[in-house]
Design an enzyme around this catalytic site. Structure first.
Site, PDB file in Angstrom:
ATOM      1  N   GLU A  93     -15.813  37.123 -22.596  1.00 55.59           N
ATOM      2  CA  GLU A  93     -16.874  37.524 -21.660  1.00 55.59           C
ATOM      3  C   GLU A  93     -16.979  36.523 -20.511  1.00 55.59           C
ATOM      4  OE1 GLU A  93     -21.456  36.891 -21.041  1.00 55.59           O
ATOM      5  OE2 GLU A  93     -20.904  37.152 -23.147  1.00 55.59           O
ATOM      6  N   HIS A  94     -16.934  35.234 -20.824  1.00 53.36           N
ATOM      7  CA  HIS A  94     -16.981  34.209 -19.780  1.00 53.36           C
ATOM      8  C   HIS A  94     -15.777  34.314 -18.847  1.00 53.36           C
ATOM      9  CE1 HIS A  94     -20.219  31.147 -20.643  1.00 53.36           C
ATOM     10  NE2 HIS A  94     -20.397  32.026 -21.614  1.00 53.36           N
TER      11      HIS A  94
END
Length: 479
Positions: A93-94
């Site tokens: 996600e990052h």
């Protein structure tokens, strides 16, 4: 005259109205309010759903908003990880927000900002989401950006190392959030030995160890078209959304017969406890839960009504002792806690139904006694008046879902993942209306009464009774 006709009269706008006329006007106003609520439920725009050839579901709700929110909801999260890869979903996600092969580095963020749009994402135990809020006219561009984000994540080694440091710092900061720590412990003890025991963020050791290959493998395994929902809400056309999805998501891989399909293993609930005593902390955080139902179980509506009866409390709230929640009234009168809140956390096949409270060290035992007593009361003596109040509270919370395109978009995306369809608010209202006091007593007895709880406690918890004593408070000896 009006005074004779109505006995005592009230003056309004220079005119006298007899009491029977006031009552009639009040009844009419209430009926108008009820009709408005019913009309609101009936007038919600239809949710259109189209499934593309590769299995991607495209869903939208059209409105007259000048803005729109478009997002991808993916059936992937920490529950799909093993102990060695725990944290991969959070890491991905990052990285997804840090550039793609077409838009390396900060170019992706700059292009989003050039639209005046807002990009965000989150990861949970069973789903990952990326969404963009923008002007409605920019919807096709937003779809293209989202497709680039999930199909062409750059995963540059330099960015991975940079983001690794950011995540490790986040983990340190999360350790100071005792409420989150308590809930992670609750999952760890309730689902010990299973994937639901994993934290969403992963362990520090895993974050230090995960490689580019681990992240690429996670994306290749889970970012498949049938596991995704492209959802949109706002001033958009469903046909245009589908056309944009066909153009930009046609290359999204689908799960063929030869592929290994990630499946969820049954996570067995265990009645047990974790205690992390630290007398140096000022307040104790305690969570107690029993196993609840999965997302699709109709008992969830009844349990949500039960939680609304219990209510929630925080010292910063106004109201003093005048509260509809019996537990909140006790908390105020006897200074039992700083805050408490019930919860009903659902997953695909199980859930955690319980309460969390924060209290001073010397109030732990009293607060736990009162909270468990309130649970027993729900099982044995819930009243219709309490249920009616709780149902109105739930209706208010339900209608609040209509507030803004982002909340509607998230509602659409998560519903299609959880239920396979978006359940209309009119149907939710009918389910809430069907609940009565007997249903609350029966369903609470089914999940709470004489069941082994999972307990997590952090801080100065010396006063917390041992597990067997707390277990014995999960039933009443009635003569």
């Amino acid at each position: 005259n009006s005074t004779r006709a109505g006995g005592r009269a009230a003056c309004s706008g220079g005119q006298f109205k007899p009491l029977f006329l006031q009552a009639a006007l009040l009844t009419l106003t209430r009926k108008r309010g009820a009709a408005t609520y019913a009309q609101t439920l009936q007038n919600i725009p239809e949710t259109h759903v189209t499934t593309l050839e590769n299995g991607l579901r495209v869903a939208s709700e059209e409105s007259n908003h000048p803005t729109c929110t478009v997002g991808l909801w993916i059936e992937a999260g920490s529950r799909y990880e093993d102990p060695k890869t725990n944290g991969a979903a959070f890491f991905v996600e990052h990285m997804a927000l840090k550039g793609t092969k077409k838009r390396p580095g900060s170019a992706f963020e700059k292009e989003v900002e050039s639209l005046g749009a807002h990009l965000n994402g989150y990861t949970s135990r069973e789903q990952t989401a990326f969404y963009i809020k923008a002007l409605s006219k920019d919807m096709p561009k937003v779809v293209e950006l989202l497709s680039d984000l999930v199909q062409n994540c750059a995963l540059e080694n330099s960015e991975i190392e940079k983001e690794r440091g950011v995540i490790l710092q986040e983990l340190k900061e999360m350790d100071s959030n005792l409420a989150d720590v308590t809930f992670d412990y609750l999952h760890a003890t309730a689902y010990q030995g299973t994937s639901l025991a994993h934290t969403v963020e992963g362990t520090t050791d895993n974050i230090k160890r995960l490689t580019r290959g681990d992240l690429a493998s996670y994306i290749d395994t889970h970012f498949k078209a049938p596991r995704m929902v492209l959802a949109a809400a706002g001033g958009i056309s469903h046909r245009e959304l589908v056309d944009a999805a066909k153009q930009h998501f046609a290359g999204l891989p689908f799960t063929s017969k030869g592929d290994s399909v990630p499946t969820l293993k049954r996570c067995r609930f265990t009645g047990s406890e974790i205690r992390a005593r630290d007398d140096g902390l000022p307040l104790a955080h305690i969570a107690l839960a029993v196993e609840g139902p999965g997302w699709a179980d109709p008992d969830n509506v009844v349990l949500n009504v039960a939680n609304a009866i219990i209510g929630r409390y925080d010292r910063t709230f106004g109201g003093g002792k005048v509260r509809s929640s019996k537990l909140a009234t006790l908390a105020v009168e006897h200074n039992l806690c700083h805050s408490f809140e019930p919860f009903n956390t659902c997953y695909s096949d199980t859930g955690l139904f319980g309460f969390h409270f924060v209290s001073d060290p010397l109030s732990v035992d009293d607060m736990m006694f009162c909270a468990q007593g309130e649970w027993m009361r729900l099982c044995t003596s819930t009243t219709e008046s309490e249920v009616n109040r709780a149902k109105n509270y739930l209706r208010n919370a339900m209608v609040a879902q209509l507030d803004g395109t982002t909340r509607v978009c998230e509602n659409i995306g998560s519903h299609l993942l959880h239920y396979g369809r978006r359940i209309p608010l009119e149907e939710w209202d009918a389910r809430i209306s069907a609940v009565d006091a007997k249903m609350v007593r029966d369903v609470c007895s089914k999940y709470i009464y004489d069941k082994c709880p999972a307990i997590a406690a952090v801080g100065p918890i010396e006063q917390l009774l041992d597990y067997n004593r707390l277990r014995s408070s999960m039933y009443w000896v009635r003569l």
